[in-house]
Design a protein around this motif. Structure first.
Motif, mmCIF file in Angstrom:
data_model
loop_
_atom_site.group_PDB
_atom_site.id
_atom_site.type_symbol
_atom_site.label_atom_id
_atom_site.label_comp_id
_atom_site.label_asym_id
_atom_site.label_seq_id
_atom_site.Cartn_x
_atom_site.Cartn_y
_atom_site.Cartn_z
ATOM 1 N N THR A 88 0.647 -1.216 -0.044
ATOM 2 C CA THR A 88 0.207 -0.069 -0.029
ATOM 3 C C THR A 88 0.802 1.262 -0.070
ATOM 4 O OG1 THR A 88 -0.270 -0.193 2.472
ATOM 5 C CG2 THR A 88 -2.093 -1.015 1.010
ATOM 6 N N ALA A 89 1.950 1.228 0.816
ATOM 7 C CA ALA A 89 2.765 2.193 0.524
ATOM 8 C C ALA A 89 3.401 2.531 -0.857
ATOM 9 C CB ALA A 89 4.063 2.074 1.652
ATOM 10 N N CYS A 90 3.729 1.363 -1.622
ATOM 11 C CA CYS A 90 4.177 1.605 -3.072
ATOM 12 C C CYS A 90 3.105 2.351 -3.875
ATOM 13 C CB CYS A 90 4.304 0.236 -3.512
ATOM 14 S SG CYS A 90 4.926 0.020 -5.343
ATOM 15 N N VAL A 91 1.860 1.986 -3.525
ATOM 16 C CA VAL A 91 0.550 2.567 -4.713
ATOM 17 C C VAL A 91 0.419 3.794 -4.037
ATOM 18 C CG1 VAL A 91 -1.375 1.807 -3.270
ATOM 19 C CG2 VAL A 91 -1.543 2.121 -5.735
ATOM 20 N N GLU A 92 0.494 4.232 -2.811
ATOM 21 C CA GLU A 92 0.620 5.573 -2.419
ATOM 22 C C GLU A 92 1.502 6.610 -2.877
ATOM 23 O OE1 GLU A 92 -1.914 7.354 -0.769
ATOM 24 O OE2 GLU A 92 -2.827 5.722 0.108
ATOM 25 N N ALA A 93 2.794 6.131 -3.163
ATOM 26 C CA ALA A 93 3.990 6.568 -3.703
ATOM 27 C C ALA A 93 3.500 7.052 -5.270
ATOM 28 C CB ALA A 93 5.058 5.791 -3.709
ATOM 29 N N ILE A 94 2.927 6.108 -5.889
ATOM 30 C CA ILE A 94 2.548 6.281 -7.357
ATOM 31 C C ILE A 94 1.371 7.479 -7.268
ATOM 32 C CG2 ILE A 94 1.191 5.306 -9.306
ATOM 33 C CD1 ILE A 94 2.594 2.712 -8.402
ATOM 34 N N SER A 120 0.175 -6.235 -8.228
ATOM 35 C CA SER A 120 -1.267 -6.490 -8.163
ATOM 36 C C SER A 120 -2.078 -5.359 -7.188
ATOM 37 C CB SER A 120 -1.631 -7.917 -7.606
ATOM 38 O OG SER A 120 -2.988 -8.094 -7.434
ATOM 39 N N VAL A 121 -1.484 -4.961 -6.125
ATOM 40 C CA VAL A 121 -2.273 -3.923 -5.296
ATOM 41 C C VAL A 121 -2.304 -2.542 -6.160
ATOM 42 C CG1 VAL A 121 -1.989 -2.552 -3.362
ATOM 43 C CG2 VAL A 121 -1.458 -4.926 -3.265
ATOM 44 N N ALA A 122 -1.087 -2.238 -6.766
ATOM 45 C CA ALA A 122 -0.988 -1.221 -7.586
ATOM 46 C C ALA A 122 -2.371 -1.174 -8.742
ATOM 47 C CB ALA A 122 0.070 -0.895 -8.437
ATOM 48 N N LYS A 123 -2.359 -2.460 -9.482
ATOM 49 C CA LYS A 123 -3.322 -2.349 -10.762
ATOM 50 C C LYS A 123 -4.926 -2.190 -9.792
ATOM 51 C CE LYS A 123 -0.849 -5.137 -13.694
ATOM 52 N NZ LYS A 123 -0.763 -6.289 -14.479
ATOM 53 N N PHE A 159 -9.273 2.595 -10.103
ATOM 54 C CA PHE A 159 -10.292 3.912 -9.533
ATOM 55 C C PHE A 159 -9.642 5.180 -9.886
ATOM 56 C CE2 PHE A 159 -10.908 -0.286 -7.229
ATOM 57 C CZ PHE A 159 -12.374 -0.384 -7.825
ATOM 58 N N THR A 160 -8.532 5.360 -10.306
ATOM 59 C CA THR A 160 -8.035 6.459 -10.819
ATOM 60 C C THR A 160 -7.568 6.673 -12.290
ATOM 61 O OG1 THR A 160 -5.455 5.687 -10.404
ATOM 62 C CG2 THR A 160 -7.004 6.473 -8.378
ATOM 63 N N ASP A 161 -6.895 7.852 -12.494
ATOM 64 C CA ASP A 161 -6.591 8.173 -13.909
ATOM 65 C C ASP A 161 -5.103 7.553 -14.015
ATOM 66 O OD1 ASP A 161 -8.788 9.575 -14.338
ATOM 67 O OD2 ASP A 161 -8.037 11.341 -13.568
ATOM 68 N N ASP A 162 -4.372 6.950 -13.181
ATOM 69 C CA ASP A 162 -3.227 6.576 -13.404
ATOM 70 C C ASP A 162 -3.171 5.361 -14.404
ATOM 71 O OD1 ASP A 162 -1.308 7.856 -11.281
ATOM 72 O OD2 ASP A 162 -3.411 7.435 -10.344
ATOM 73 N N GLU A 163 -2.112 5.327 -15.173
ATOM 74 C CA GLU A 163 -1.780 4.279 -16.339
ATOM 75 C C GLU A 163 -0.642 3.468 -15.491
ATOM 76 O OE1 GLU A 163 -0.260 2.967 -20.657
ATOM 77 O OE2 GLU A 163 -0.455 5.462 -19.934
ATOM 78 N N VAL A 164 -0.722 2.253 -15.177
ATOM 79 C CA VAL A 164 0.276 1.261 -14.671
ATOM 80 C C VAL A 164 0.991 0.378 -16.066
ATOM 81 C CG1 VAL A 164 0.906 -0.530 -13.180
ATOM 82 C CG2 VAL A 164 -0.635 1.252 -12.392
ATOM 83 N N VAL A 165 2.192 0.429 -16.171
ATOM 84 C CA VAL A 165 2.775 -0.199 -17.184
ATOM 85 C C VAL A 165 3.735 -1.182 -16.544
ATOM 86 C CG1 VAL A 165 4.305 -0.132 -19.319
ATOM 87 C CG2 VAL A 165 2.833 1.683 -18.953
ATOM 88 N N THR A 166 3.527 -2.708 -16.889
ATOM 89 C CA THR A 166 4.419 -3.554 -16.418
ATOM 90 C C THR A 166 4.802 -4.574 -17.359
ATOM 91 O OG1 THR A 166 2.207 -5.123 -16.330
ATOM 92 C CG2 THR A 166 2.764 -3.558 -14.178
ATOM 93 N N ALA A 167 5.648 -5.327 -16.952
ATOM 94 C CA ALA A 167 6.454 -6.264 -17.958
ATOM 95 C C ALA A 167 6.876 -7.600 -17.115
ATOM 96 C CB ALA A 167 7.813 -5.771 -18.295
ATOM 97 N N VAL A 168 6.884 -8.716 -18.048
ATOM 98 C CA VAL A 168 7.226 -10.044 -17.525
ATOM 99 C C VAL A 168 8.557 -10.195 -17.260
ATOM 100 C CG1 VAL A 168 6.973 -12.395 -17.750
ATOM 101 C CG2 VAL A 168 5.037 -11.210 -18.583
ATOM 102 N N PRO A 169 9.049 -10.652 -16.093
ATOM 103 C CA PRO A 169 10.521 -10.536 -15.694
ATOM 104 C C PRO A 169 11.089 -11.679 -16.567
ATOM 105 C CG PRO A 169 9.241 -11.709 -13.963
ATOM 106 C CD PRO A 169 8.079 -10.931 -14.971
ATOM 107 N N VAL A 170 12.377 -11.528 -16.773
ATOM 108 C CA VAL A 170 13.177 -12.521 -17.711
ATOM 109 C C VAL A 170 14.303 -12.860 -16.601
ATOM 110 C CG1 VAL A 170 14.857 -12.692 -19.502
ATOM 111 C CG2 VAL A 170 12.699 -11.154 -19.905
ATOM 112 N N LEU A 171 14.658 -14.127 -16.706
ATOM 113 C CA LEU A 171 15.838 -14.635 -15.866
ATOM 114 C C LEU A 171 16.970 -14.750 -16.292
ATOM 115 C CD1 LEU A 171 13.792 -17.786 -13.960
ATOM 116 C CD2 LEU A 171 14.028 -15.359 -13.208
ATOM 117 N N THR A 172 17.556 -13.569 -16.522
ATOM 118 C CA THR A 172 18.822 -13.194 -17.234
ATOM 119 C C THR A 172 19.987 -13.668 -16.225
ATOM 120 O OG1 THR A 172 17.617 -11.366 -18.278
ATOM 121 C CG2 THR A 172 20.144 -11.677 -18.327
ATOM 122 N N ASP A 173 20.957 -14.629 -16.881
ATOM 123 C CA ASP A 173 21.732 -14.946 -16.035
ATOM 124 C C ASP A 173 22.854 -13.787 -15.534
ATOM 125 O OD1 ASP A 173 21.317 -17.591 -16.583
ATOM 126 O OD2 ASP A 173 22.891 -17.893 -18.005
#
Length: 456
Positions: free
Chosen positions: A139-145, A169-172, A177-191
């Motif tokens: 919740t601290a993270c989404v409040e920062a957004i 998930s909490v951010a989404k 319910f706001t005007d914020d657009e959240v852009v995410t990506a799938v992580p890659v297990l890079t060596d």
């Protein structure tokens, strides 16, 4: 007595007032097939208090707990030793009864320990000012957004692929319910740098970006230098939000503030808090002084009274119950008072040297475990730099392997397939967390469990 001791006349009067003919009519929108038609099979109608205690204790014994088996789970919640003095002090009546002080606080004792807590968090994060805590890290993270949107007047947040998926998930959920657009990506297990997408984040920053949210160390344990990312954010007028889920890392990893972060949020459970899978936990929130009036939650300050004596006051309280709603920066009702007190006591007992020693011990033990696990044939250690948590790639699917370890009495890590269901590229990944609490015997059992699990 019954929990709601109402007479038949009481119920009739209440139903008449709202125009419902019966209690059953209140549930008419629930499909009949979804309603219980009688008692739950196997659940007794009545039990004594002792019988309930025995039944629930028997159910609880079916769980594998962190105190009874070798425990190497992490990914946002960590098993650290909490001195008995912490628990003793927070259970004093004057502290325990004010767990969440909903009223505007005036008690000098409460205000003083919150002031000390804020000071500790500000120093740990390398920021100018910290608030009196939030509910938890997510919740601290989404409040920062939300705060970044208010500061920049922009509405696009870039979330790192290495950010904990629960935080995402909490951010989404809340930005729905706001005007914020959240852009995410799938992580890659890079060596060498699993989940690290700093280069991609830098390339994605544009004139509409309000903030970039990056976890460090990230979910996969990778430790990165955020300095270049911070510089690029500032060039574009965006804010850098750094997330830390393992608070003990502050004793070893360069602070986010020193790397240029504008807002630092995180989970404080590791210091003073037990696992308590789900809470109560402790949200940390710190920022630069110039943004303090956009910070959510409470802020305690130091002052002097009319006679020149040191005192403490609630300096800022930005919740809508205290100020005009249109000026409020948060609907967070209160701070995690009792848990922040536990954090403050534990930090005071450790001191700066103690925290650094604890962090060094965590890192040394993690290196030892990582080297032994990486020596198992076909098991790959993906991390370069890490603190006390790292990612392995197994030659088999991780979830069944971890399940076999649990059946053998070893909680060997978090299978990424559980956090990212349906992502085939992550199915063989597992995150292992190591702290000062694991013994040499625990580590031996962990290594043996991995050797057996990957050979099946």
């Amino acid at each position: 007595m019954r929990y709601l001791p109402l007479t038949a006349d009481d119920r009739a009067a209440m139903l008449g007032k709202i125009g419902a003919p019966s209690v059953d009519d209140l549930f008419r929108d629930v499909p009949a097939a979804a309603r219980l038609s009688g008692p739950v099979e196997g659940l007794p109608l009545h039990m004594s208090e002792m019988e309930v205690e025995r039944a629930l204790s028997a159910m609880a014994r079916k769980n594998l707990t962190a105190t009874h088996v070798p425990f190497f789970l992490g990914c946002g919640a960590y098993k650290h030793h909490v001195p008995a003095s912490v628990d003793h002090l927070i259970q004093r009546g004057e502290f325990l009864t004010s767990y969440t002080p909903y009223q505007p606080e005036i008690a000098q004792g409460t205000l003083q320990y919150l002031f000390e807590f804020q000071t500790q968090v500000a120093r740990l994060t390398g920021m100018d000012v910290a608030n009196a805590s939030m509910y938890d890290g997510s919740t601290a993270c989404v409040e920062a957004i939300f705060m970044a949107r208010r500061v920049t007047r922009r509405a696009k947040a870039l979330l790192s692929a290495g950010l904990h998926p629960h935080y995402v998930s909490v951010a989404k959920t809340l930005t729905h319910f706001t005007d914020d657009e959240v852009v995410t990506a799938v992580p890659v297990l890079t060596d060498g740098a699993p989940g690290d997408d700093i280069a991609a984040l830098i390339a994605a920053i544009d004139d509409e970006t309000s903030c970039v949210v990056v976890q460090n160390p990230n979910l996969f344990g990778h430790v990165a230098d955020l300095s270049e990312l911070a510089a690029r954010c500032h060039e574009k007028g965006a804010l850098l939000i750094a997330v830390v889920t393992e608070a003990v890392a502050f004793g070893a990893v360069r602070s986010p503030g020193a790397m240029g972060a504008d807002i630092v949020v995180g989970e404080g459970q590791s210091i003073g808090g037990g696992l308590s899978f789900g809470g109560p936990y402790l949200g940390l929130f710190a920022c630069n002084h110039k943004h303090v009036r956009q910070m959510p939650g409470r802020l305690c300050g130091e002052t002097v009274d009319a006679e020149g004596r040191r005192g403490f006051v609630l300096t800022l309280s930005t919740r809508e119950q205290h100020i005009r709603r249109e000026k409020a920066t948060s609907n967070i009702c209160t701070n995690s008072g009792l848990i922040s007190l536990a954090f403050t006591i534990h930090m005071s007992l450790l001191g700066e040297k103690g925290l650094r020693d604890l962090a060094a011990l965590n890192h040394a033990r993690a290196v030892q475990v990582a080297e032994r696990l990486a020596a198992i044939p076909d098991v790959d250690l993906l991390n370069g730099p890490f603190f006390n948590e790292f990612t392995l790639r197994l030659p088999v699917e991780a979830r069944p392997a971890i399940r076999r370890m649990a059946d053998a009495g070893v909680l060997g890590g978090v299978a990424l397939g559980r956090l990212y269901p349906g992502e085939a590229s992550l199915a063989n990944g597992v995150v292992v967390a190591v702290t000062e609490t694991q013994t040499d015997e625990d580590i031996d059992r962990l290594v043996a469990a991995y050797e057996e699990a990957v050979s099946c």
